[in-house]
Design an enzyme around this catalytic site. Structure first.
Site, PDB file in Angstrom:
ATOM      1  N   TYR A 104       0.855  -1.191   0.000  1.00 26.62           N
ATOM      2  CA  TYR A 104       0.000   0.000   0.000  1.00 26.62           C
ATOM      3  C   TYR A 104       0.889   1.240   0.000  1.00 26.62           C
ATOM      4  O   TYR A 104       1.884   1.305   0.734  1.00 26.62           O
ATOM      5  CB  TYR A 104      -0.874  -0.003   1.259  1.00 26.62           C
ATOM      6  CG  TYR A 104      -1.766   1.221   1.397  1.00 26.62           C
ATOM      7  CD1 TYR A 104      -3.048   1.224   0.856  1.00 26.62           C
ATOM      8  CD2 TYR A 104      -1.309   2.366   2.051  1.00 26.62           C
ATOM      9  CE1 TYR A 104      -3.863   2.341   0.974  1.00 26.62           C
ATOM     10  CE2 TYR A 104      -2.120   3.481   2.173  1.00 26.62           C
ATOM     11  CZ  TYR A 104      -3.388   3.464   1.633  1.00 26.62           C
ATOM     12  OH  TYR A 104      -4.190   4.573   1.747  1.00 26.62           O
ATOM     13  N   GLU A 123      -3.574   7.541  -4.071  1.00 27.85           N
ATOM     14  CA  GLU A 123      -3.372   6.237  -3.419  1.00 27.85           C
ATOM     15  C   GLU A 123      -3.150   5.120  -4.439  1.00 27.85           C
ATOM     16  O   GLU A 123      -3.844   5.059  -5.446  1.00 27.85           O
ATOM     17  CB  GLU A 123      -4.616   5.924  -2.575  1.00 27.85           C
ATOM     18  CG  GLU A 123      -4.562   4.601  -1.842  1.00 27.85           C
ATOM     19  CD  GLU A 123      -5.912   4.248  -1.203  1.00 27.85           C
ATOM     20  OE1 GLU A 123      -6.162   4.671  -0.062  1.00 27.85           O
ATOM     21  OE2 GLU A 123      -6.714   3.562  -1.855  1.00 27.85           O
TER      22      GLU A 123
END
Ligand code: GDP
Ligand code: MN
Length: 379
Positions: free
Chosen positions: A101, A188
């Protein structure tokens, strides 16, 4: 403004981030065509602005064009978290050995961008944050910006392999450019994937653009998805009114953001629920009044409308003229309560009276009255 994944990837690609080639399709046939031109295994992904598409069956691999068409047909029939899937992204697929992530988000409290990295990618990051917050590396970007050595230090613990760490540092630096130059409030990548060959790739893109910077980016208009916007929200944007839809049943039209907040508070205080926040601003342009009434009446959840005008720069008579003009062109489907005080109050009252409308000066009284009217409509 939230971007779809395919739009986010378009933005990523401009900054040299490693995204896989793909195109968006609105029909199974179109998806098939894209699969033919990409060749090999493709991934079909629902383009809705919600996370967890994978779990909801909105992300599927296809090994042939015919399979791509079949998977696209299935995904286009889905509704994910209340959002109907209208488009799918068809992209080249890869094998994955690790999912990480990587994100940059604006931390308003610290007044700085916050880099977040985790080896626990792919899954809900909110879940990781709740159950194992220590698994997320956090770093506030200093005023001087994100330097290459900072990026290298950040990614090193997550990538034992040196070549992969170099790719990841480069990705983080580019993502930071996307974030700052692109005026994002969120950029993101989840998953940031590692392939068996050791390539690090951005397999997903979630981007939120900061609407306050839209004047710097005329091209953002091309990304706006009319299907994502209610008619009321669109009209408000076009007319430059700040409008937020809420779930209650009392439509509010107020001049000034502070008074609008106070009005909503008072509605709640007396047991009602506001249907929106709508600020017609400090000027007294009758056109804004007409637009405001139009916006409110496009919303089916509104059972009564409250006008709350405190005339300072705003002139009461202008507002009254605006109300009268719009009621004459299109009568309201729901009851209306007007509270009006301040500049040119007497004139305003006179104009309203001539058209059979009353107005109170007390905000308290007006709020109680409009709640009553909304309840009468339900009864
Ligand atoms: P989200 O669930 O809405 O965040 O959608 P993602 O784009 O993150 O996709 C969900 C999952 O699908 C990822 O975590 C991957 O495991 C998988 N996935 C996405 N793209 C590919 C791909 O090209 N190859 C493989 N094997 N899996 C993929
Ligand atoms: Mn994802």
């Amino acid at each position: 403004m939230n971007l779809h994944e395919y739009q986010g990837k378009e933005l990523f690609a401009r900054y040299g981030l490693p995204v896989l080639p793909g195109q968006v399709a609105g029909s199974p046939e179109e998806a098939r065509g894209i699969a033919v031109s990409l060749g090999g295994t493709v991934v079909i992904k629902a383009q809705v602005q919600a996370g967890g598409r994978g779990k909801a069956g909105g992300v599927k691999l296809a090994h042939s064009p015919d399979e791509a068409m079949a998977r696209a047909r299935e995904i286009l029939a889905l509704t994910i978290k209340g959002l109907p899937v209208r488009k799918v992204l068809v992209a080249k697929a890869v094998d994955i050995v690790r999912e990480l992530y990587c994100a940059i988000v604006m931390d308003r409290e610290k007044k700085a961008p916050l880099v977040m990295l985790s080896a626990e990618g792919g899954v809900d990051i909110e879940e990781v944050a709740r159950t194992a917050p220590e698994k997320i590396v956090r770093f506030h970007v200093p005023l001087e910006g994100l330097r290459p050595y900072m990026a290298r230090n950040l990614v090193r613990p997550l990538f034992p392999d040196f070549a992969q760490a170099q790719q990841a540092a480069d990705i983080l630096l580019r993502l930071h450019r996307v974030f700052t130059e692109g005026d994002c409030s969120l950029a993101e990548i989840n998953p940031l994937a590692v392939t068996p060959e050791g390539k690090v790739l951005a397999l997903d893109a979630k981007v939120v653009l900061d609407d306050n910077a839209s004047f710097r980016h005329p091209d953002w208009e091309n990304w706006r998805d009319p299907a994502e916007e209610t008619p009321g929200a669109r009209l408000a944007r076009e007319k430059g009114l700040s409008y937020v839809r809420l779930d209650g049943d009392i439509g509010c039209i107020v001049n000034g953001a502070g008074l609008a907040m106070a009005t909503m508070d008072l509605i709640k205080h007396y047991g009602g629920e506001p249907a929106n926040f709508l600020d017609i601003g400090g000027s007294s342009n009758p056109e804004k009044v007409t637009a405001a009434l139009k916006i409110i009446t496009t919303e089916s959840h509104v059972r009564a409308i409250l006008f709350n005008i405190f005339g300072g720069i705003t002139r009461g008579d202008d507002v009254a003229n605006g109300i009268v003009a719009s009621l004459e062109s299109s009568p309201l489907p729901v009851p209306l309560v007007i509270r009006l005080t301040g500049t040119n109050e007497e004139k305003a009252r006179q104009i309203l009276k001539e058209h059979g409308l009353g107005a109170t000066t007390s905000m308290d009284e007006a709020v109680r009255m409009v709640i009553e009217k909304a309840q009468e409509v339900v009864a």
